[in-house]
Design an enzyme around this catalytic site. Structure first.
Site, PDB file in Angstrom:
ATOM      1  N   ASN A 119      62.790  22.046 143.899  1.00 32.58           N
ATOM      2  CA  ASN A 119      62.604  21.683 142.501  1.00 32.58           C
ATOM      3  C   ASN A 119      63.842  22.109 141.718  1.00 32.58           C
ATOM      4  OD1 ASN A 119      62.342  24.452 141.926  1.00 32.58           O
ATOM      5  ND2 ASN A 119      60.101  24.387 141.889  1.00 32.58           N
ATOM      6  N   ASP A 148      53.439  20.543 147.756  1.00 34.19           N
ATOM      7  CA  ASP A 148      53.173  20.551 149.193  1.00 34.19           C
ATOM      8  C   ASP A 148      52.686  19.185 149.664  1.00 34.19           C
ATOM      9  OD1 ASP A 148      53.843  23.246 149.263  1.00 34.19           O
ATOM     10  OD2 ASP A 148      51.777  23.893 148.947  1.00 34.19           O
TER      11      ASP A 148
END
Length: 310
Positions: free
Chosen positions: A184, A246
């Site tokens: 990220n 995830d």
């Protein structure tokens, strides 16, 4: 085996609260749920259930009841758990607060996940069967490196460098053994050691075949060499963002495995298509509570993509 995930497995203890508590503040939760979690196990479930891949999970649980239950839940999802070992530690646990807007705050006690820094021979054999190896950093960095070294010729290594803190100690070695890096914005900055996202993208893209930077509600950026493209996010109303990243990673890995292509054949088209599949699955996941519980089926993802353009 199409996708082998080497990573963490936790029991998630999830409290629903009106807001994330401030330091020193005590809040009353409206509910408390115990469910399967851990970045590695979450990604394995996503690759299997939402991505439709054959999946094996390699990790460690304690000898307690939680470990047995978590292992059984993965097996019930059709995941090969022959690479899950028992160690003399408590099973990993995540304490999660989820607020009314779906945002979360998480504290992880690694437990069994931190008990080993190398694969057993049996685990190494499972890794060697992978078309795509998927790892994260909720386990010791040395174990990630061992897994990368154990993969077969022509197998992908997809590294989700999360949490980012352990990455700096072995950055060069990890990147040298990685084909696709998923981070990220915060993780990209830490991994590159710079303060501007554009600089981080340029730095990381020089060292891996493919780079994916997830940007939350703004989608993600996919980079291969000098080429890049933005993949927009689907607009949904979030219920719980736990495990969304995830789900993205697991489905992306499954898409790479389904392509039948080797890492040296990666291109922007392939990686962007895999990211689009991951983005759709993660968007659907955040509309449901939980991590593994929220992972949609592949049929649900296909229907969602047909009806909802990003």
């Amino acid at each position: 085996m199409s996708v082998v995930v080497v990573g963490s497995i936790n029991q998630d203890v999830v409290a629903r609260v009106a807001r994330i508590p401030a330091p020193g503040e005590t809040l009353l939760a409206s509910s408390l749920v115990r469910t399967g979690g851990g970045k590695g196990a979450n990604q394995a479930v996503a690759a299997r259930r939402a991505g439709g891949a054959e999946v094996a999970f390699v990790g460690a649980v304690g000898t307690d009841a939680a470990g047995a239950a978590l292992r059984a839940a993965l097996e019930a999802d059709g995941i090969d758990v022959s690479g899950v070992v028992q160690v003399d530690e408590v099973t990993g646990t995540a304490l999660i607060s989820v607020d009314a807007s779906g945002e979360n705050a998480i504290v992880v006690a690694a437990g069994a996940n931190a008990a080993r820094d190398s694969l057993t021979d049996a685990q190494g054999a499972v890794v060697a069967s992978a078309s795509v190896l998927l790892t994260q950093l909720e386990i010791p960095v040395a174990l990630v490196r061992d897994a990368a070294a154990a993969r077969g010729e022509g197998a992908w290594h997809v590294l989700n460098a999360a949490p980012s803190a352990p990455f700096a100690s072995a950055r060069d070695a990890l990147l040298a053994a990685t084909d696709v890096l998923i981070v990220n914005e915060h993780e990209a900055l830490e991994a590159a050691g710079v303060e501007a996202l554009d600089d981080a993208v340029a730095e990381l893209a020089r060292t891996v075949r493919g780079l994916v930077v997830t940007l939350g509600s703004r989608g993600c950026l996919v980079v291969c060499g000098d080429e890049r493209t933005a993949v927009p996010a689907h607009v949904v109303t979030p219920v719980d963002t736990t495990g969304a990243g995830d789900t993205f990673c697991g489905v992306l890995a499954a898409a790479l495995a389904a392509s039948g292509r080797r890492p040296d054949a990666v291109g922007l088209d392939l990686l962007a298509d895999a990211a689009r599949a991951g983005a759709a699955a993660s968007a659907l996941a955040v509309t449901r509570p939980g991590a593994q519980d929220a992972v949609p089926t592949s049929d649900e993802v296909a229907a969602f993509r047909k009806e909802n353009r990003p």
